[in-house]
Scaffold this motif. Structure first.
Motif, mmCIF file in Angstrom:
data_model
loop_
_atom_site.group_PDB
_atom_site.id
_atom_site.type_symbol
_atom_site.label_atom_id
_atom_site.label_comp_id
_atom_site.label_asym_id
_atom_site.label_seq_id
_atom_site.Cartn_x
_atom_site.Cartn_y
_atom_site.Cartn_z
ATOM 1 N N LEU A 190 0.819 -1.217 0.000
ATOM 2 C CA LEU A 190 0.000 0.000 0.000
ATOM 3 C C LEU A 190 0.851 1.265 0.000
ATOM 4 O O LEU A 190 0.411 2.323 -0.463
ATOM 5 N N PHE A 191 2.075 1.169 0.520
ATOM 6 C CA PHE A 191 2.899 2.359 0.704
ATOM 7 C C PHE A 191 4.051 2.432 -0.296
ATOM 8 O O PHE A 191 4.965 3.236 -0.133
ATOM 9 N N VAL A 192 3.993 1.591 -1.340
ATOM 10 C CA VAL A 192 4.943 1.646 -2.451
ATOM 11 C C VAL A 192 4.319 2.482 -3.560
ATOM 12 O O VAL A 192 3.153 2.286 -3.906
ATOM 13 N N GLN A 193 5.055 3.448 -4.114
ATOM 14 C CA GLN A 193 4.511 4.395 -5.101
ATOM 15 C C GLN A 193 3.180 4.946 -4.596
ATOM 16 O O GLN A 193 2.167 4.931 -5.302
ATOM 17 N N SER A 194 3.201 5.480 -3.390
ATOM 18 C CA SER A 194 1.961 5.788 -2.689
ATOM 19 C C SER A 194 2.039 7.128 -1.976
ATOM 20 O O SER A 194 3.120 7.589 -1.590
ATOM 21 N N ASP A 195 0.876 7.762 -1.812
ATOM 22 C CA ASP A 195 0.782 8.968 -0.985
ATOM 23 C C ASP A 195 -0.130 8.723 0.212
ATOM 24 O O ASP A 195 -0.812 9.620 0.691
ATOM 25 N N GLY A 248 -11.719 0.729 -12.248
ATOM 26 C CA GLY A 248 -12.219 0.385 -10.920
ATOM 27 C C GLY A 248 -11.107 0.305 -9.893
ATOM 28 O O GLY A 248 -11.291 0.680 -8.731
ATOM 29 N N ALA A 249 -9.946 -0.176 -10.335
ATOM 30 C CA ALA A 249 -8.801 -0.256 -9.428
ATOM 31 C C ALA A 249 -8.323 1.141 -9.039
ATOM 32 O O ALA A 249 -7.965 1.392 -7.881
ATOM 33 N N ARG A 250 -8.312 2.070 -10.003
ATOM 34 C CA ARG A 250 -7.913 3.436 -9.693
ATOM 35 C C ARG A 250 -8.906 4.077 -8.714
ATOM 36 O O ARG A 250 -8.514 4.810 -7.814
ATOM 37 N N GLU A 251 -10.180 3.806 -8.897
ATOM 38 C CA GLU A 251 -11.185 4.348 -7.989
ATOM 39 C C GLU A 251 -11.004 3.784 -6.583
ATOM 40 O O GLU A 251 -11.195 4.493 -5.587
ATOM 41 N N LEU A 252 -10.602 2.525 -6.484
ATOM 42 C CA LEU A 252 -10.339 1.927 -5.180
ATOM 43 C C LEU A 252 -9.187 2.647 -4.478
ATOM 44 O O LEU A 252 -9.247 2.912 -3.268
ATOM 45 N N VAL A 253 -8.141 2.986 -5.240
ATOM 46 C CA VAL A 253 -7.016 3.726 -4.657
ATOM 47 C C VAL A 253 -7.494 5.072 -4.126
ATOM 48 O O VAL A 253 -7.108 5.508 -3.032
ATOM 49 N N ARG A 254 -8.365 5.745 -4.877
ATOM 50 C CA ARG A 254 -8.874 7.044 -4.428
ATOM 51 C C ARG A 254 -9.729 6.902 -3.174
ATOM 52 O O ARG A 254 -9.707 7.761 -2.288
ATOM 53 N N ARG A 255 -10.488 5.816 -3.094
ATOM 54 C CA ARG A 255 -11.286 5.581 -1.889
ATOM 55 C C ARG A 255 -10.396 5.356 -0.676
ATOM 56 O O ARG A 255 -10.680 5.843 0.431
ATOM 57 N N LEU A 256 -9.305 4.617 -0.875
ATOM 58 C CA LEU A 256 -8.348 4.409 0.218
ATOM 59 C C LEU A 256 -7.734 5.735 0.655
ATOM 60 O O LEU A 256 -7.575 5.999 1.855
ATOM 61 N N LYS A 274 -9.014 8.734 0.358
ATOM 62 C CA LYS A 274 -10.022 9.542 1.049
ATOM 63 C C LYS A 274 -10.261 9.042 2.469
ATOM 64 O O LYS A 274 -10.500 9.821 3.394
ATOM 65 N N THR A 275 -10.183 7.712 2.646
ATOM 66 C CA THR A 275 -10.403 7.136 3.977
ATOM 67 C C THR A 275 -9.236 7.407 4.910
ATOM 68 O O THR A 275 -9.411 7.805 6.064
ATOM 69 N N LEU A 276 -8.012 7.192 4.421
ATOM 70 C CA LEU A 276 -6.824 7.334 5.262
ATOM 71 C C LEU A 276 -6.381 8.780 5.421
ATOM 72 O O LEU A 276 -5.792 9.141 6.438
ATOM 73 N N ASP A 277 -6.661 9.605 4.402
ATOM 74 C CA ASP A 277 -6.141 10.974 4.411
ATOM 75 C C ASP A 277 -7.225 11.952 3.958
ATOM 76 O O ASP A 277 -7.092 12.628 2.940
ATOM 77 N N PRO A 278 -8.326 12.044 4.710
ATOM 78 C CA PRO A 278 -9.453 12.883 4.264
ATOM 79 C C PRO A 278 -9.110 14.357 4.178
ATOM 80 O O PRO A 278 -9.751 15.093 3.422
ATOM 81 N N ASN A 279 -8.097 14.800 4.918
ATOM 82 C CA ASN A 279 -7.750 16.217 4.932
ATOM 83 C C ASN A 279 -6.570 16.555 4.033
ATOM 84 O O ASN A 279 -6.123 17.706 4.010
ATOM 85 N N GLY A 280 -6.061 15.566 3.292
ATOM 86 C CA GLY A 280 -4.968 15.837 2.353
ATOM 87 C C GLY A 280 -3.682 16.243 3.037
ATOM 88 O O GLY A 280 -2.963 17.123 2.550
ATOM 89 N N ALA A 281 -3.360 15.612 4.168
ATOM 90 C CA ALA A 281 -2.108 15.947 4.866
ATOM 91 C C ALA A 281 -0.899 15.655 3.980
ATOM 92 O O ALA A 281 0.108 16.368 4.036
ATOM 93 N N ILE A 282 -0.994 14.617 3.157
ATOM 94 C CA ILE A 282 0.073 14.264 2.236
ATOM 95 C C ILE A 282 -0.378 14.627 0.835
ATOM 96 O O ILE A 282 -1.458 14.220 0.386
ATOM 97 N N ALA A 283 0.445 15.408 0.145
ATOM 98 C CA ALA A 283 0.062 15.896 -1.176
ATOM 99 C C ALA A 283 -0.040 14.766 -2.184
ATOM 100 O O ALA A 283 0.607 13.724 -2.047
ATOM 101 N N ARG A 284 -0.863 14.969 -3.199
ATOM 102 C CA ARG A 284 -0.951 13.992 -4.280
ATOM 103 C C ARG A 284 0.398 13.905 -4.966
ATOM 104 O O ARG A 284 1.054 14.901 -5.253
ATOM 105 N N GLY A 285 0.828 12.666 -5.247
ATOM 106 C CA GLY A 285 2.137 12.440 -5.833
ATOM 107 C C GLY A 285 2.073 12.062 -7.299
ATOM 108 O O GLY A 285 1.100 12.328 -7.999
#
Length: 495
Positions: free
Chosen positions: A217-222, A471-479, A481-492
């Motif tokens: 989850l944290f490889v090539q990940s924000d 659908g896989a990309r949408e799943l990443v976006r859902r994750l 939004k769940t883990l970082d709803p306030n955008g503490a980590i910028a989109r990479g």
């Protein structure tokens, strides 16, 4: 216009407030703020790829993991409109260096987290922080029965940063070295995923754990900030020999077939490398020809036997020229010494090659010397597909006038890492041509099915068009939004 100006100044005021709190936390000299310009906050930070400079509000250099947790917690604020861009040492050359993919960020520079927390030669792992370079850990392993899977890049590059971006070492892809990660989540919580050493008992090095594997989850990940990693240390072979094989372009398909057969049968150790006609002359091959380096390792007797077998088959096939054992003892040059050293876990020769390539040492690559871009697609390991990839580079040259070099890294008997490099004079017109060639490479290779496995900062928006399942990309976006709803980590680059 007044509304836009008010928005900018509102953002700036909120960022200044949080940076002031962080300065109190981390101490003097560890927070840089950038001045405002007419279009918002701007900074000028050169990068070797001459990518567009992103607008940024500042840089934070924490000294401890506790400080990282507090900093991330400060940015987990719905009223703070920017996020953190994370770098290890910032030497992601050719893909953007330390620049973020997006505008309006604050950089969290982890290079001062540089502790080797634990080194267990017997069990075969090290716990390292983001600022630990491959040169430093490799030197710590000198004379032991273990070695690090090193890349052909500078000894001053981060082990964690490269591993998290799926870089390729001389032994295997770097992500396969990751056993476990220490991660600061967007709310500031510290967790360990994958395998992590336990006090008081010895457990096997198994990165997958129970249930869904969280490490990837944290490889090539924000989705979090990696503050440490458990890295696998490889067994050092008792003996090693590098064989150099040249071949003509007319023999490309047949020669690749022979090389692939040796890899598939387990005769070749590490990552087989093939340099194209542009770069082969620089690496000791004949002008206009390809050059392959094969690493044979094992016991003294097995290395001697396999080397003899491969050389005999290479000569009898009639496909290869310059079929010789490479190395200093066989009259090898500096490039052979670099390749041979990297196969054995020693990156100390790498920086000499970097300086010869770009005209500058690692500390000055981003500011001076030649420009440098990378394009990194995966290609099936077959002579026909590799020939097709070279044909695409020829088309790029015809259309843009830019001739790229490339190196094949065989990840296994089925997939190769087709490393495309573009060197250019560091001036505006040459940079424009180089980036036009890079854009065209993305278009041609992806249309053929040869997808990049790493992206540069200017092609971050390609992640959706290159992904096979929306659908896989949408799943990443859902994750996210769940883990970082306030955008503490910028989109990479991958979001």
């Amino acid at each position: 216009m007044p509304i836009r100006s008010a928005t900018i100044h509102g953002e700036l005021a909120s960022v200044i407030r949080v940076l002031s709190k962080i300065r109190d936390l981390v101490g003097p000299g560890r927070v840089d703020e950038f001045a405002t310009g007419t279009n918002g906050v701007e900074r000028s930070r050169p990068n070797v790829g001459m990518y567009r400079t992103r607008r940024s509000f500042g840089v934070i250099r924490p000294a401890t993991v506790d400080q990282v947790c507090r900093i991330v917690e400060y940015f987990d604020d719905p009223d703070l409109p920017i996020g953190l861009h994370i770098v290890s040492t910032g030497r992601n050359w050719g893909l953007g260096s330390a620049e973020p993919a997006r505008d309006r960020t604050v950089t969290l520079d982890l290079s001062d987290l540089d502790e080797i927390r634990r080194l267990d030669i017997d069990a075969g792992f090290a716990i390292v922080e983001p600022g630990v370079t491959q040169g430093r850990l490799a030197a710590s392993l000198a004379g032991t029965d273990r070695m690090l899977n090193v890349t052909a890049s500078s000894a001053h590059t981060s082990i964690i940063g490269n591993g998290l971006d799926r870089g390729v070492g001389l032994r295997q892809q770097r992500v396969d070295d990751l056993l476990g990660l220490e991660v600061v989540l967007p709310d500031g919580q510290l967790v360990h995923v994958g395998w992590w050493p336990e006090e008081g008992r010895r457990t096997p090095l198994y990165p997958y754990g129970l249930g869904p594997s969280l490490l990837q989850l944290f490889v090539q990940s924000d989705l979090g900030v990696v503050s440490a990693a458990a890295v696998r240390l490889l067994h050092r072979p008792k003996a090693q020999r590098v064989i150099r094989l040249g071949f003509a372009p007319r023999n490309l398909i047949s020669a690749v077939g022979a090389l692939r057969r040796w890899v598939a049968q387990g005769l070749v150790g590490g990552v087989l490398k093939i340099y194209d006609t542009v770069s082969a002359a620089s690496y000791g091959g004949s002008a206009g020809g390809f050059l392959a380096h094969l690493c044979i390792d094992g016991t003294e007797r097995s290395v001697a036997a396999i080397s003899s077998l491969i050389l005999e088959e290479a000569v009898s096939s009639g496909l290869f020229t310059d079929a010789t054992p490479a190395g200093r003892e066989a009259g090898g040059d500096a490039v052979v010494a670099m390749v041979e050293g990297a196969y054995s876990g020693d990156p100390s020769y790498n920086d000499g090659m970097l300086e010869a390539t770009l005209g500058q040492p690692a500390a000055r690559v981003d500011e001076h010397g030649l420009g440098w871009l990378f394009f990194l697609p995966l290609v099936p390991f077959s002579g026909e597909d590799i020939a097709r990839a070279h044909g695409l580079l020829a088309q790029v040259h015809e259309e843009t006038g830019v001739r790229a070099g490339c190196t094949v890294n065989a990840l296994n008997a089925d997939v190769i890492d087709f490393v495309v490099t573009v060197k250019f004079a560091r001036e505006e017109r040459a940079a424009e041509r180089a980036h036009r060639a890079l854009d065209r490479a993305y278009e041609l290779f992806s249309a053929t099915g040869f997808m990049p496995y790493r992206l540069d900062i200017d092609h971050a928006d390609w992640v959706d068009r290159l992904s096979p399942d929306p659908g896989a990309r949408e799943l990443v976006r859902r994750l996210k939004k769940t883990l970082d709803p306030n955008g503490a980590i910028a989109r990479g680059r991958y979001s």
